[in-house]
Design an enzyme around this catalytic site. Structure first.
Site, short mmCIF file in Angstrom:
data_model
loop_
_atom_site.label_atom_id
_atom_site.label_comp_id
_atom_site.label_asym_id
_atom_site.label_seq_id
_atom_site.Cartn_x
_atom_site.Cartn_y
_atom_site.Cartn_z
N ARG A 84 44.19 108.40 -1.68
CA ARG A 84 42.84 108.71 -2.16
C ARG A 84 41.93 109.17 -1.04
O ARG A 84 40.97 109.91 -1.29
CB ARG A 84 42.27 107.49 -2.91
CG ARG A 84 42.89 107.33 -4.29
CD ARG A 84 42.47 106.02 -4.92
NE ARG A 84 43.43 104.97 -4.64
CZ ARG A 84 43.14 103.67 -4.65
NH1 ARG A 84 41.91 103.27 -4.90
NH2 ARG A 84 44.07 102.79 -4.41
N GLU B 87 48.97 91.78 1.39
CA GLU B 87 48.90 90.42 0.86
C GLU B 87 50.29 89.78 0.87
O GLU B 87 50.46 88.63 1.25
CB GLU B 87 48.36 90.49 -0.57
CG GLU B 87 47.55 89.30 -0.94
CD GLU B 87 46.85 89.50 -2.28
OE1 GLU B 87 46.75 90.65 -2.74
OE2 GLU B 87 46.45 88.47 -2.85
O1 LIG Z 1 41.47 97.44 2.64
P1 LIG Z 1 42.87 97.37 2.12
O2 LIG Z 1 43.20 96.01 1.55
O3 LIG Z 1 43.88 97.86 3.09
O4 LIG Z 1 42.93 98.33 0.84
C1 LIG Z 1 42.34 99.59 0.81
C2 LIG Z 1 43.38 100.66 0.67
O5 LIG Z 1 44.09 100.47 -0.57
C3 LIG Z 1 44.08 101.68 -1.30
O6 LIG Z 1 45.16 102.48 -0.95
P2 LIG Z 1 46.64 102.28 -1.51
O7 LIG Z 1 47.48 101.75 -0.38
O8 LIG Z 1 46.59 101.51 -2.79
O9 LIG Z 1 47.12 103.76 -1.70
P3 LIG Z 1 46.70 105.00 -2.61
O10 LIG Z 1 45.45 105.58 -1.99
O11 LIG Z 1 47.88 105.86 -2.42
O12 LIG Z 1 46.48 104.56 -4.03
C4 LIG Z 1 42.79 102.36 -0.88
O13 LIG Z 1 42.83 103.74 -1.14
C5 LIG Z 1 42.71 102.03 0.59
O14 LIG Z 1 43.43 102.96 1.39
N1 LIG Z 2 40.58 96.52 -6.12
C1 LIG Z 2 40.90 97.74 -5.68
N2 LIG Z 2 40.57 98.83 -6.41
C2 LIG Z 2 40.88 100.07 -5.97
N3 LIG Z 2 41.54 100.31 -4.84
C3 LIG Z 2 41.89 99.27 -4.09
N4 LIG Z 2 42.54 99.19 -2.91
C4 LIG Z 2 42.66 97.90 -2.58
N5 LIG Z 2 42.11 97.11 -3.51
C5 LIG Z 2 41.60 97.95 -4.47
#
Ligand SMILES: O=P(O)(O)OC[C@H]1O[C@H](OP(=O)(O)OP(=O)(O)O)[C@H](O)[C@@H]1O
Ligand SMILES: Nc1ncnc2[nH]cnc12
Length: 184
Positions: free
Chosen positions: A68, A105
């Site tokens: 994202r 986690e």
């Molecule tokens: O602060 P954190 O606990 O590290 O979480 C935040 C991260 O989690 C999500 O990415 P995700 O790894 O789900 O990947 P995506 O963008 O491919 O959906 C979001 O886009 C951040 O990069």
């Molecule tokens: N609760 C949440 N919603 C969307 N993106 C996330 N990435 C990590 N936690 C999330």
């Protein structure tokens, strides 16, 4: 809607983020940004705000975090007139990489950057959508700091205020600025 204050911007952006309970697993409230992306006025306002941050900080590169962070970071880089550099999940980048593991986690994950993409002349703004535990952003901060470039900021659309990610990245950043357009 014309957005002229930080409050108006936060209100517009917040109104386009949707809560999806129990995704991807029970107990998690997923913050879905797809309604924001589908609204050109909101997407443009977000892009302009982050591009203004890039300009203020004198960034020469926007680093976006898969996936994202790519959707937000690439138009921000274009609007700011600077380059875009992807940080990808391990195994996706074809050239020589620097990699960084970080804790989730349950278990761990790894992200990578092309070692040659950032030079000593670069000033880097890291962009992502959500700051939750801060683990991803902290790993990206570590990666950028292992390149010759200078890290000048971290900017996210939204911080999950009920998690300690904000404090975690502030500690990792030290004097380097951190911006969350929304805290939810
Ligand atoms: O602060 P954190 O606990 O590290 O979480 C935040 C991260 O989690 C999500 O990415 P995700 O790894 O789900 O990947 P995506 O963008 O491919 O959906 C979001 O886009 C951040 O990069
Ligand atoms: N609760 C949440 N919603 C969307 N993106 C996330 N990435 C990590 N936690 C999330």
């Amino acid at each position: 809607m014309t957005v002229s204050t930080h409050e108006e911007l936060s209100e517009l952006l917040g109104s386009r983020v949707r809560d999806i309970p129990d995704h991807p697993k029970p107990g998690i409230v997923f913050k879905d940004i797809t309604p924001l992306l589908a609204d050109p006025a909101a997407f443009a306002a977000l892009t302009e705000a982050l591009a203004a941050t890039a300009g203020r900080l004198g960034a020469t590169k926007v680093v976006g975090l898969e996936a994202r962070g790519f959707i937000l970071g690439a138009p921000v880089a274009l609007a700011a007139g600077v380059g875009f550099v992807p940080v990808r999940k391990a195994g996706k980048l074809p050239g020589a990489t620097l990699s960084q593991t970080y804790d989730l986690e349950y278990g761990s994950a790894e992200i990578e950057i092309h070692a040659e993409d950032l030079t000593a002349e670069d000033r880097v703004l890291i962009v992502d959508d959500v700051l939750a535990t801060g683990g991803t952003a902290e790993a990206a901060i570590g990666l950028v700091r292992r390149t010759p470039a200078r890290l000048v900021g971290l900017a996210v659309l939204m911080e999950l205020g009920f998690l300690p990610g904000g404090a975690r990245v502030r500690e990792a950043l030290g004097e380097v600025p951190y911006q969350a357009l929304l805290t939810v």
